[in-house]
Motif scaffolding. Structure first.
Motif, PDB file in Angstrom:
ATOM      1  N   GLU A 170       0.833  -1.200   0.000  1.00  0.00           N
ATOM      2  CA  GLU A 170       0.000   0.000   0.000  1.00  0.00           C
ATOM      3  C   GLU A 170       0.870   1.253   0.000  1.00  0.00           C
ATOM      4  O   GLU A 170       1.636   1.462   0.938  1.00  0.00           O
ATOM      5  N   PRO A 171       0.765   2.063  -1.079  1.00  0.00           N
ATOM      6  CA  PRO A 171      -0.078   1.823  -2.252  1.00  0.00           C
ATOM      7  C   PRO A 171       0.461   0.676  -3.097  1.00  0.00           C
ATOM      8  O   PRO A 171       1.650   0.355  -3.028  1.00  0.00           O
ATOM      9  N   CYS A 172      -0.413   0.099  -3.896  1.00  0.00           N
ATOM     10  CA  CYS A 172      -0.010  -1.013  -4.752  1.00  0.00           C
ATOM     11  C   CYS A 172       0.747  -0.462  -5.961  1.00  0.00           C
ATOM     12  O   CYS A 172       0.165   0.255  -6.781  1.00  0.00           O
ATOM     13  N   PRO A 173       2.038  -0.774  -6.107  1.00  0.00           N
ATOM     14  CA  PRO A 173       2.812  -0.212  -7.213  1.00  0.00           C
ATOM     15  C   PRO A 173       2.373  -0.720  -8.583  1.00  0.00           C
ATOM     16  O   PRO A 173       2.682  -0.094  -9.601  1.00  0.00           O
ATOM     17  N   GLN A 174       1.646  -1.839  -8.618  1.00  0.00           N
ATOM     18  CA  GLN A 174       1.201  -2.392  -9.900  1.00  0.00           C
ATOM     19  C   GLN A 174       0.143  -1.524 -10.580  1.00  0.00           C
ATOM     20  O   GLN A 174      -0.129  -1.689 -11.765  1.00  0.00           O
ATOM     21  N   LEU A 175      -0.438  -0.586  -9.846  1.00  0.00           N
ATOM     22  CA  LEU A 175      -1.435   0.302 -10.424  1.00  0.00           C
ATOM     23  C   LEU A 175      -0.810   1.379 -11.309  1.00  0.00           C
ATOM     24  O   LEU A 175      -1.512   2.022 -12.093  1.00  0.00           O
ATOM     25  N   GLU A 176       0.486   1.574 -11.194  1.00  0.00           N
ATOM     26  CA  GLU A 176       1.125   2.663 -11.945  1.00  0.00           C
ATOM     27  C   GLU A 176       1.114   2.406 -13.443  1.00  0.00           C
ATOM     28  O   GLU A 176       0.830   3.312 -14.234  1.00  0.00           O
ATOM     29  N   SER A 177       1.417   1.191 -13.853  1.00  0.00           N
ATOM     30  CA  SER A 177       1.494   0.912 -15.292  1.00  0.00           C
ATOM     31  C   SER A 177       0.740  -0.353 -15.695  1.00  0.00           C
ATOM     32  O   SER A 177       0.804  -0.765 -16.846  1.00  0.00           O
ATOM     33  N   GLN A 178       0.029  -0.963 -14.746  1.00  0.00           N
ATOM     34  CA  GLN A 178      -0.739  -2.182 -14.998  1.00  0.00           C
ATOM     35  C   GLN A 178      -2.085  -2.064 -14.290  1.00  0.00           C
ATOM     36  O   GLN A 178      -2.434  -0.997 -13.782  1.00  0.00           O
ATOM     37  N   SER A 179      -2.854  -3.139 -14.296  1.00  0.00           N
ATOM     38  CA  SER A 179      -4.099  -3.196 -13.524  1.00  0.00           C
ATOM     39  C   SER A 179      -5.103  -2.131 -13.942  1.00  0.00           C
ATOM     40  O   SER A 179      -5.733  -1.488 -13.104  1.00  0.00           O
ATOM     41  N   HIS A 193       4.163   2.169 -24.291  1.00  0.00           N
ATOM     42  CA  HIS A 193       3.435   2.200 -23.025  1.00  0.00           C
ATOM     43  C   HIS A 193       4.311   2.844 -21.951  1.00  0.00           C
ATOM     44  O   HIS A 193       5.493   2.520 -21.821  1.00  0.00           O
ATOM     45  N   GLY A 194       3.737   3.754 -21.207  1.00  0.00           N
ATOM     46  CA  GLY A 194       4.486   4.470 -20.177  1.00  0.00           C
ATOM     47  C   GLY A 194       5.054   5.783 -20.655  1.00  0.00           C
ATOM     48  O   GLY A 194       5.456   6.617 -19.842  1.00  0.00           O
ATOM     49  N   VAL A 195       5.086   5.966 -21.981  1.00  0.00           N
ATOM     50  CA  VAL A 195       5.562   7.216 -22.575  1.00  0.00           C
ATOM     51  C   VAL A 195       4.410   7.890 -23.311  1.00  0.00           C
ATOM     52  O   VAL A 195       4.163   9.096 -23.138  1.00  0.00           O
ATOM     53  N   ASP A 196       3.724   7.126 -24.126  1.00  0.00           N
ATOM     54  CA  ASP A 196       2.591   7.633 -24.896  1.00  0.00           C
ATOM     55  C   ASP A 196       1.286   7.107 -24.308  1.00  0.00           C
ATOM     56  O   ASP A 196       1.267   6.184 -23.501  1.00  0.00           O
TER      57      ASP A 196
END
Length: 403
Positions: A170-179, A193-196
């Motif tokens: 918490e926070p869940c880091p997988q929410l940044e670029s996934q999920s 992905h992550g840039v555009d």
């Protein structure tokens, strides 16, 4: 685009008179359109009736297959394998066939058919490799945007994955670029992905079943709920509860929406959003009111929704117009209770995208004593037929209505 295999009528043609042993509502008929294709996942049908299927695993070195019913008898008498790599996502948009691996989305123009002849363009790359929920389905809004699901690389974002009692990050880091679901330009090669692009919705464990509803002008998805409540937290859940929790959630996505994973889950019996045990829940503690959206429907636990389409033709009875078909791949996490799912359900909806009646099982009988088919892909043909793919034996059914 390289391809190597063309197989014509004799060896694999299936008579249109061969009816599939699945059950349907009165007036509907399912025939075997093609069989033994490999692990067929998602489907797309061109305006001229050519059916395309993506393959989860390469078949004879290729990840896609084109199917042609040249004599119009309802079964494919030609098949061509083509393309490199394999995956799940597949769609036809703006004269192109879009397809994905776990890390890229590509497209190729459909000027040559049934097999595209040009080299594919990479539209989006840079998705991180992951061992679960890695597939990249896509859909389009017709306004220049492509939506891509990026699944969560875990069950519940625990500090120690699938370990009894382990708390959640918490926070869940997988929410940044996934999920979640990301939005990209639909015709711009070279995006990363992550840039555009931008995150359109978050808190979605695996929105593998996803489609743009053009009549409602909105994105919809059905997500895979988390697993193993009783195995990971036996203090709070027994095996019977584990088999029925949590619901598979059917949502209308809104820009910036947060749908609650991994912090919460939807309890279909309580009709409430509950705090996940990794984050302080005990099976009774409810999430803060109004923080996360309620689903349009809470569908049975662990059924695994793998595809979603909205029916837009007029060949089925009027009640099916605008409604949603959802393919369920079937469960693994209901033991010691029997596994369930393995079907296609129908959700009646109106033109505004609102659920207008009770959902029902539309196609069933895929799993039995002598069969273990797993529905995973859906498509509507130009003749209004519904196609259903299985990824265990590589069968595609064609469902028609005669009244």
């Amino acid at each position: 685009m390289r391809f190597s295999l063309f197989i014509a009528a004799a060896a694999f043609s299936v008579s249109a008179a061969v009816r599939a042993e699945i059950s349907l509502p009165q007036g509907f008929t399912a025939t075997v359109f093609a069989d033994q294709l490999g692990a067929t996942r998602h489907l797309a049908v061109a305006d001229n009736g050519v059916v395309y299927a993506s393959l989860m695993r390469p078949e004879q070195g290729h990840g896609l297959v084109a199917l042609v019913d040249s004599d119009g008898d309802g079964s494919a008498d030609q098949r061509e394998y083509f393309g490199e790599g394999s995956g799940t996502g597949l769609a036809i948009h703006d004269g192109h066939l879009y397809f994905s691996s776990d890390t890229e989305v590509k497209r190729v123009p459909l000027a040559a058919m049934p097999v595209p002849g040009a080299a594919p363009q990479t539209i989006v790359s840079g998705f991180a490799p992951q061992s679960q929920h890695a597939t990249k389905p896509m859909t389009f809004d017709g306004k220049g945007n492509m939506y891509v699901t990026v699944g969560a690389p875990s069950n519940a974002c625990q500090k120690q994955a699938r370990t009894p009692g382990s708390p959640g990050l918490e926070p869940c880091p997988q929410l940044e670029s996934q999920s979640g679901i990301w939005r990209f330009a639909d015709d711009k090669p070279g995006q990363r992905h992550g840039v555009d692009g931008e995150r359109y919705a978050t808190g979605i464990r695996n929105g593998l079943a996803m489609d743009w509803n053009h009549s409602a002008g909105a994105l919809y998805f059905a997500s895979h709920g988390r697993d193993q409540l009783s195995q990971l937290f036996p203090k709070y859940y027994n095996d019977a509860q584990n088999a029925e929790l949590p619901a598979e959630e059917f949502h209308r996505a809104t820009p910036g929406g947060d749908y609650g994973w991994p912090y919460t889950y939807w309890d279909p019996m309580a009709k409430a959003r509950m705090v996940a045990p990794e984050y302080g829940g005990d099976g009774r503690k409810r999430a803060a009111a109004g923080k996360y959206p309620e689903p349009l429907l809470g569908l049975p636990a662990h059924w695994a929704p793998n595809d979603l389409i909205f029916y837009t033709a007029d060949k089925f009875p009027a009640e099916y117009r605008h409604g949603a078909f959802i393919a369920f791949h079937g469960s693994w996490n209901r033991a010691p209770l029997p596994q369930a799912g393995f079907n296609v359900v129908f959700v009646p909806m109106n033109g505004a995208g609102q659920v207008s009646g009770e959902w029902k099982v539309f196609a069933d009988g895929f799993r039995g004593e002598d069969s273990n088919y797993r529905p995973t892909g859906l498509a509507q043909g130009p003749d209004g037929a519904l196609y259903i793919a299985d990824d265990r034996y590589g069968r595609i059914w064609k469902v028609t209505y005669s009244g």
